[in-house]
Scaffold this active site. Structure first.
Site, PDB file in Angstrom:
ATOM      1  N   ARG A  64      -7.520  -3.199  -4.372  1.00 11.42           N
ATOM      2  CA  ARG A  64      -6.213  -3.589  -3.851  1.00 11.42           C
ATOM      3  C   ARG A  64      -6.234  -4.999  -3.269  1.00 11.42           C
ATOM      4  NH1 ARG A  64      -0.743  -2.866  -3.895  1.00 11.42           N
ATOM      5  NH2 ARG A  64       0.048  -3.917  -2.059  1.00 11.42           N
ATOM      6  N   CYS A  88      -7.584   1.576  -4.450  1.00  8.18           N
ATOM      7  CA  CYS A  88      -7.091   2.806  -3.843  1.00  8.18           C
ATOM      8  C   CYS A  88      -5.567   2.887  -3.903  1.00  8.18           C
ATOM      9  CB  CYS A  88      -7.547   2.893  -2.384  1.00  8.18           C
ATOM     10  SG  CYS A  88      -6.932   1.552  -1.347  1.00  8.18           S
ATOM     11  N   ARG A  93       2.776   0.635  -2.520  1.00  8.94           N
ATOM     12  CA  ARG A  93       2.525  -0.598  -1.766  1.00  8.94           C
ATOM     13  C   ARG A  93       2.778  -1.805  -2.668  1.00  8.94           C
ATOM     14  NH1 ARG A  93      -3.157  -0.365   0.967  1.00  8.94           N
ATOM     15  NH2 ARG A  93      -3.800   0.490  -1.023  1.00  8.94           N
ATOM     16  N   PRO A  94       4.031  -2.198  -2.801  1.00  8.37           N
ATOM     17  CA  PRO A  94       4.354  -3.343  -3.667  1.00  8.37           C
ATOM     18  C   PRO A  94       3.825  -4.644  -3.083  1.00  8.37           C
ATOM     19  CG  PRO A  94       6.280  -2.649  -2.436  1.00  8.37           C
ATOM     20  CD  PRO A  94       5.220  -1.628  -2.156  1.00  8.37           C
ATOM     21  N   ASP A  96       5.613  -7.556  -3.283  1.00  6.54           N
ATOM     22  CA  ASP A  96       6.752  -8.477  -3.200  1.00  6.54           C
ATOM     23  C   ASP A  96       6.611  -9.499  -2.074  1.00  6.54           C
ATOM     24  OD1 ASP A  96       7.335  -6.112  -4.565  1.00  6.54           O
ATOM     25  OD2 ASP A  96       9.481  -6.375  -4.308  1.00  6.54           O
TER      26      ASP A  96
END
Length: 198
Positions: A64, A88, A93-94, A96
């Protein structure tokens, strides 16, 4: 480790944990042209020739935290290509906020079939409010702003210990940062940073 890319030389991270994510990030830095080595638990990062801008999906898809390379690579090399982060999965969990703050600093970012392609001749200071105090997006913005032209003011920042530690690391390299414990962080961009043992 991502912040080490901001200096074209050797930085040392002392008492560094020997865990999988550290080894993965080490592989990514090597793919970008860095040299790395260990002395017990001290990790040496020589980024003198880390002039690569492409992080293959085989690396970015593993973890990530690979997305936080976007800011420092862009600040250092004026362009960056990185696959969407993997690793993970903890809910949605964007990324942006990462992209929005870099765009506010003048970056052009495109999605080319799963690869993010970013370009900026010179990142510029800006004022940006995070809709949510994201740790990773705050870290990305801090590293990009350290070498940006002018002053960057970041509002509604994350205040976790890793933010405080990153600011301490960047300051030890010569970055001008204040306010990391308040949620409003000010970064006065500098022309270059210097080596550190942290």
């Amino acid at each position: 480790m991502a912040g080490a890319l901001l200096y074209r030389g050797i930085n040392v991270l002392k008492a560094c944990p020997r865990i999988t994510d550290v080894f993965y990030m080490e592989e990514i830095l090597r793919a970008l042209g860095a040299e790395t080595w260990w002395e017990d638990h001290d990790l040496y990062l020589d980024c003198t020739h880390a002039d690569g801008s492409h992080v293959p999906e085989i690396y970015s898809g593993r973890m990530r935290s690979s997305i936080i390379l976007l800011g420092p690579i862009l600040a250092r090399n004026q362009q960056a290509e990185i696959g969407y982060p993997g690793g993970c999965v903890i809910g949605k969990r964007p990324i942006d906020f990462h992209l929005d703050v870099l765009r506010a600093m003048g970056a052009e970012i495109l999605d080319d079939g799963g690869m993010l392609i970013a370009k900026a001749k010179k990142l510029c200071g800006t004022t940006f409010r995070f809709p949510y105090p994201s740790v990773g997006a705050t870290e990305n913005a801090l590293m990009a702003a350290a070498l940006a032209s002018g002053t960057t003011k970041l509002l509604n920042c994350a205040r976790e210990p890793e933010i405080v530690e990153l600011c301490s690391f960047l300051r030890s390299m010569g970055a001008k940062i204040s306010g990391e414990r308040t949620g409003t962080i000010t970064v006065d961009g500098v022309e270059k940073l210097f080596p550190t043992d942290h």
